[in-house]
Design a protein around this motif. Sequence first.
Motif, PDB file in Angstrom:
ATOM      1  N   TYR A  14       0.828  -1.212   0.000  1.00  0.00           N
ATOM      2  CA  TYR A  14       0.000   0.000   0.000  1.00  0.00           C
ATOM      3  C   TYR A  14       0.866   1.268   0.000  1.00  0.00           C
ATOM      4  N   LEU A  46       0.197  -2.889  -4.615  1.00  0.00           N
ATOM      5  CA  LEU A  46      -1.208  -2.556  -4.391  1.00  0.00           C
ATOM      6  C   LEU A  46      -2.062  -3.765  -4.753  1.00  0.00           C
ATOM      7  N   THR A 341      -3.384   9.662  -0.175  1.00  0.00           N
ATOM      8  CA  THR A 341      -2.320   8.684   0.064  1.00  0.00           C
ATOM      9  C   THR A 341      -2.576   7.462  -0.831  1.00  0.00           C
ATOM     10  N   TRP A 342      -1.586   6.582  -0.903  1.00  0.00           N
ATOM     11  CA  TRP A 342      -1.794   5.352  -1.679  1.00  0.00           C
ATOM     12  C   TRP A 342      -2.913   4.510  -1.072  1.00  0.00           C
ATOM     13  N   ARG A 343      -3.054   4.599   0.243  1.00  0.00           N
ATOM     14  CA  ARG A 343      -4.156   3.886   0.906  1.00  0.00           C
ATOM     15  C   ARG A 343      -5.501   4.369   0.364  1.00  0.00           C
ATOM     16  N   ASP A 344      -5.605   5.691   0.163  1.00  0.00           N
ATOM     17  CA  ASP A 344      -6.838   6.253  -0.414  1.00  0.00           C
ATOM     18  C   ASP A 344      -7.042   5.759  -1.855  1.00  0.00           C
ATOM     19  N   VAL A 346      -6.054   2.977  -3.138  1.00  0.00           N
ATOM     20  CA  VAL A 346      -6.535   1.589  -3.060  1.00  0.00           C
ATOM     21  C   VAL A 346      -8.041   1.565  -2.787  1.00  0.00           C
ATOM     22  N   ARG A 347      -8.487   2.455  -1.934  1.00  0.00           N
ATOM     23  CA  ARG A 347      -9.921   2.520  -1.618  1.00  0.00           C
ATOM     24  C   ARG A 347     -10.740   2.868  -2.858  1.00  0.00           C
ATOM     25  N   GLU A 365      -7.525  -7.321  -0.055  1.00  0.00           N
ATOM     26  CA  GLU A 365      -6.633  -7.184   1.089  1.00  0.00           C
ATOM     27  C   GLU A 365      -5.377  -8.013   0.839  1.00  0.00           C
TER      28      GLU A 365
END
Length: 421
Positions: A14, A46, A341-344, A346-347, A365
């Motif tokens: 992530y 990712l 962010t990269w987390r966002d 991914v979402r 996941e």
Amino acid sequence: MQKSKSSRIIGRLYGAGDVVEVQVDALSGKITSITPTNEESELIILPGLVDLHTHLRQPGQENSETIATGSRAAAAGGYTCVHAMANTIPVSDTASSVEQTARIGDEVGLVEVRPIGAVTKGLNGVKMAELGAMAESNAKVKMFSDDGKCVFDPLIMRRALEYVKAFDGIIAQHSQDPRLTENAQMNEGALSSKLGLQGWPAVAEESIIARDILLAKHTGSRLHICHLSTKGAVEIVRFAKSQGINVTAEATPHHLYLSEEELAEYNPRYKVNPPLRRREDVEAVQQGVIDGTIDIIGTDHAPHALELKYCNFQDSAFGMTGLETALRVIDAVFIKTDRLTWRDVVRIMSEKPAQIVGLSSQGQELKVGNVANICVYNPNAESEIVPEEQYTKSTNSPFKHKTLPGEVVATFYRGRQTHGG
Ligand SMILES: [Zn+2]
Ligand SMILES: [Zn+2]
């Protein structure tokens, strides 16, 4: 397809934390280990991306794209699942037609191809298609859309919303009042007047979005709004969500990056439906993604063969390719500007799209034992877009001659490498 059964990927999960080594097993299709490593890597790992809005053109327009070439383009963009819109020739409006699309997608085997069923027969807007039969078919259709056309009749829209409730389906609307957009070529405003092109007013999009949100509230059904493009549309969706109405919204990479200014020289490359809008609309749509009003990124990958796209502006087909540039555009617009962010990412490009259509098999996941659907990305790369070198069969990328950050260096679908060396 690689021959060895196991692959190792080095990078940051992530896009954050320490560098790890991920082991992927092609036989089981699963992630078998994730362990810390001292190796250096600039790559980020990712989950495979999921697109809810792809035009694959098969059957009927195989000179523009096929399920095979579109799947290859998707893999090159980091996707492991795409949803094929129903506006093929013939239209995908029966159980057998959606099963055929899913079956060819399986045979190609590069991404999961999930068909979207038409809402009305032949996209005629008059008679509802066999939604239940498509939902119960082997293709297990969840999302229905007449995309390319708007479900304009409010009674049909109401009935469709009510109907899909029985199997937790969702109606994806292409919001365009056909009467307000007759012969429309580009966004309506000062620029369309100057260029002498028939304008496409924001209200043609916003009035349908407002109506459908009220219908979704009335029926208690799930509504998905495709490719919203105006400031007013973002405001209406924001209001709907504040009222607890069950609506999700999508923005395309091109509406987040490009504005109507691109059309100043009548280049049909930038002709798209809905049209590129004003810079302030672009910024409002960006803000909608940042604050969560807009749930997901959908590519609206719309390949067109040369003869359909490169003719005089009035006759040119609406649409742009997008699968191979989507992640890089989102990187440019949001990551490089420190707004997500990269987390966002991914979402909005993997988790939430999967959730909307009830995908459980995609392994969003990244953990041991999960399906190995993985996109490996180098955020430090950069290159100019050359449509002729892309995997899609068509060259109508709006990013031609533009330089974008990043590179999808590898994609894994069910543990098998589908892109990269
Ligand atoms: Zn559309
Ligand atoms: Zn579309």
